[in-house]
Design a protein around this motif. Structure first.
Motif, PDB file in Angstrom:
ATOM      1  N   ILE A 128      40.792  37.959  -5.585  1.00 25.65           N
ATOM      2  CA  ILE A 128      40.704  36.514  -5.483  1.00 25.65           C
ATOM      3  C   ILE A 128      41.894  35.656  -5.540  1.00 25.65           C
ATOM      4  O   ILE A 128      42.058  34.795  -4.709  1.00 25.65           O
ATOM      5  CB  ILE A 128      39.509  36.291  -6.453  1.00 25.65           C
ATOM      6  N   ALA A 129      42.746  36.197  -6.379  1.00 29.47           N
ATOM      7  CA  ALA A 129      44.079  35.376  -6.279  1.00 29.47           C
ATOM      8  C   ALA A 129      44.760  35.420  -5.117  1.00 29.47           C
ATOM      9  O   ALA A 129      45.550  34.657  -4.710  1.00 29.47           O
ATOM     10  CB  ALA A 129      45.009  36.184  -7.630  1.00 29.47           C
ATOM     11  N   ALA A 130      44.727  36.619  -4.611  1.00 31.88           N
ATOM     12  CA  ALA A 130      45.438  36.905  -3.184  1.00 31.88           C
ATOM     13  C   ALA A 130      44.911  36.034  -2.293  1.00 31.88           C
ATOM     14  O   ALA A 130      45.677  35.330  -1.454  1.00 31.88           O
ATOM     15  CB  ALA A 130      45.445  38.230  -2.767  1.00 31.88           C
ATOM     16  N   ALA A 131      43.593  35.888  -2.265  1.00 32.69           N
ATOM     17  CA  ALA A 131      42.984  34.892  -1.290  1.00 32.69           C
ATOM     18  C   ALA A 131      43.194  33.502  -1.412  1.00 32.69           C
ATOM     19  O   ALA A 131      43.646  32.909  -0.521  1.00 32.69           O
ATOM     20  CB  ALA A 131      41.411  35.243  -1.371  1.00 32.69           C
TER      21      ALA A 131
ATOM     22  N   THR B  73      38.643  34.122   3.873  1.00 30.33           N
ATOM     23  CA  THR B  73      39.888  33.364   3.738  1.00 30.33           C
ATOM     24  C   THR B  73      40.760  33.808   5.021  1.00 30.33           C
ATOM     25  O   THR B  73      41.574  32.761   5.542  1.00 30.33           O
ATOM     26  CB  THR B  73      40.499  34.375   2.563  1.00 30.33           C
TER      27      THR B  73
ATOM     28  N   ALA C  54      42.298  30.568   6.878  1.00 32.20           N
ATOM     29  CA  ALA C  54      43.833  30.190   6.739  1.00 32.20           C
ATOM     30  C   ALA C  54      44.237  30.203   8.101  1.00 32.20           C
ATOM     31  O   ALA C  54      45.043  29.358   8.725  1.00 32.20           O
ATOM     32  CB  ALA C  54      44.435  31.589   6.089  1.00 32.20           C
TER      33      ALA C  54
ATOM     34  N   ILE D 276      54.528  36.263   1.130  1.00 27.87           N
ATOM     35  CA  ILE D 276      53.708  34.917   1.623  1.00 27.87           C
ATOM     36  C   ILE D 276      54.191  33.618   1.116  1.00 27.87           C
ATOM     37  O   ILE D 276      54.521  32.687   1.729  1.00 27.87           O
ATOM     38  CB  ILE D 276      52.169  35.203   1.332  1.00 27.87           C
TER      39      ILE D 276
ATOM     40  N   ILE E 198      52.180  38.839  -2.134  1.00 30.82           N
ATOM     41  CA  ILE E 198      52.172  37.300  -2.713  1.00 30.82           C
ATOM     42  C   ILE E 198      53.603  36.695  -2.457  1.00 30.82           C
ATOM     43  O   ILE E 198      53.880  35.492  -2.204  1.00 30.82           O
ATOM     44  CB  ILE E 198      51.655  37.141  -3.944  1.00 30.82           C
TER      45      ILE E 198
ATOM     46  N   ALA F 255      46.714  32.678  -0.134  1.00 29.25           N
ATOM     47  CA  ALA F 255      46.827  32.619   1.154  1.00 29.25           C
ATOM     48  C   ALA F 255      46.158  31.180   1.699  1.00 29.25           C
ATOM     49  O   ALA F 255      46.870  30.522   2.673  1.00 29.25           O
ATOM     50  CB  ALA F 255      45.838  33.646   1.924  1.00 29.25           C
TER      51      ALA F 255
ATOM     52  N   VAL G  40      34.582  37.740   1.169  1.00 29.53           N
ATOM     53  CA  VAL G  40      35.555  36.539   0.562  1.00 29.53           C
ATOM     54  C   VAL G  40      36.728  36.673   1.471  1.00 29.53           C
ATOM     55  O   VAL G  40      37.239  35.608   1.902  1.00 29.53           O
ATOM     56  CB  VAL G  40      35.500  36.461  -0.813  1.00 29.53           C
ATOM     57  N   LEU G  41      37.402  38.044   1.558  1.00 27.38           N
ATOM     58  CA  LEU G  41      38.665  37.992   2.273  1.00 27.38           C
ATOM     59  C   LEU G  41      38.590  37.908   3.734  1.00 27.38           C
ATOM     60  O   LEU G  41      39.309  37.179   4.362  1.00 27.38           O
ATOM     61  CB  LEU G  41      38.940  39.531   1.933  1.00 27.38           C
TER      62      LEU G  41
ATOM     63  N   ILE H 280      50.385  43.954  -4.460  1.00 25.82           N
ATOM     64  CA  ILE H 280      49.799  42.890  -4.156  1.00 25.82           C
ATOM     65  C   ILE H 280      51.066  41.801  -4.560  1.00 25.82           C
ATOM     66  O   ILE H 280      51.292  40.866  -3.750  1.00 25.82           O
ATOM     67  CB  ILE H 280      48.417  42.587  -4.491  1.00 25.82           C
ATOM     68  N   TYR H 281      51.154  41.766  -5.740  1.00 27.28           N
ATOM     69  CA  TYR H 281      51.894  40.644  -6.264  1.00 27.28           C
ATOM     70  C   TYR H 281      53.635  40.790  -5.772  1.00 27.28           C
ATOM     71  O   TYR H 281      53.958  39.996  -5.114  1.00 27.28           O
ATOM     72  CB  TYR H 281      51.937  40.550  -7.817  1.00 27.28           C
TER      73      TYR H 281
END
Lengths: 173, 104
Positions: free
Chosen positions: B72-75, A153, A157, A70, A67, B78, A149-150, A62-63
């Protein structure tokens, strides 16, 4: 006597803090983001030391993967003038530095001699299986809410970053 | 003492949190402010995983909390980037002290 775990911790912590300091001191934006990749990868190593192997894999995916990419997209899609940082050190930055330092000292007083009676944990035995069992038994409702939530999002976005070609429809919302 | 004391992990998390706080409050570039916030969230995750292993009652729950925090941090990253791109399309700037339409 220094154990291998301690040496690994010292090395990983040094690389993590070095990445953070480089983030504060470099001038080009792309260099800052690449410096922070070092911090993210060393935090994954810290997770391995803390017997959280699944979280280490998630951290790298993920990080250091998503991230960072992105953020690089955000940098490439906008235009930056790299020399825009204020020249010299203003009194505002000095006050900010002192405030952050006071915050760090105040928290450090609370944690520097913290120690618990450590019972041996069995977190390293089948770590992923333990996480999966806990996610699908105790935490099933937060797990499903995270998927909602995803989804929100994703839709949000796309709507926010869309080019506003037909502005009449946007006004009705 | 053979293994690393618990306060060493907490001190590392504290240092990373302070770096992220200073970066988020002092930088003018919005992308760097967003990524500093990610650094602060990462420091909190280190704390959660540390207490999951060395806390008074070790269990898997701390790692689950860290997993949710990562999601939640990834959301948040974005959505933050989407807002940044929308602002850039309107104002042609990424400096955070020029984004003050709400004041006028």
């Amino acid at each position: 006597m220094l154990s291998g775990e301690f040496i690994a911790f010292i090395g990983l912590a040094l690389v993590a803090i070095m990445g953070g300091v480089l983030l504060l001191n470099l001038t080009k934006v792309v260099h800052m983001v690449v410096a922070l990749v070092f911090t993210f990868v060393s935090i994954a190593g810290i997770y391995v030391l803390l017997s959280a192997e699944f979280l280490a894999a998630v951290q790298i995916l993920i990080y250091s993967g998503a991230i960072t990419i992105i953020m690089l997209f955000g940098i490439m899609l906008t235009k930056h003038n790299d020399e825009s940082e204020a020249k010299g050190i203003g009194w505002r930055k000095i006050l900010l530095f002192l405030g952050v330092l006071a915050f760090g000292a105040a928290v450090y007083i609370g944690i520097y001699d913290l120690d618990f009676t450590s019972e041996t944990s069995s977190l390293h035995v089948k770590n992923t299986e333990q996480i999966g069992l806990a996610l699908y038994s105790d935490y099933i409702i937060p797990f499903e809410l995270t998927s909602v939530v995803l989804l929100v999002t994703l839709v949000g976005a796309i709507i926010l970053a869309r080019k506003d070609d037909n502005g009449k429809e946007g006004d009705k919302e | 003492m053979s293994n690393v004391p618990v306060s060493a992990f907490l001190a590392l998390a504290l240092i990373l949190f302070c770096i992220g706080l200073y970066g988020a409050l002092s930088k003018r570039n919005t992308v760097i402010v967003l990524i500093s916030i990610e650094l602060m969230l990462n420091a909190v995750n280190i704390n959660l995983v540390t207490f999951s292993k060395y806390g008074p009652a070790p269990s898997i729950n701390g790692q689950i909390f860290a997993l949710f925090a990562i999601a939640i941090a990834a959301a948040e990253a974005a959505i933050g980037l989407a807002i940044l791109i929308a602002l850039y399309n309107n104002r042609k700037t990424v400096n955070i002290d020029e984004m003050d339409q709400l004041k006028h």
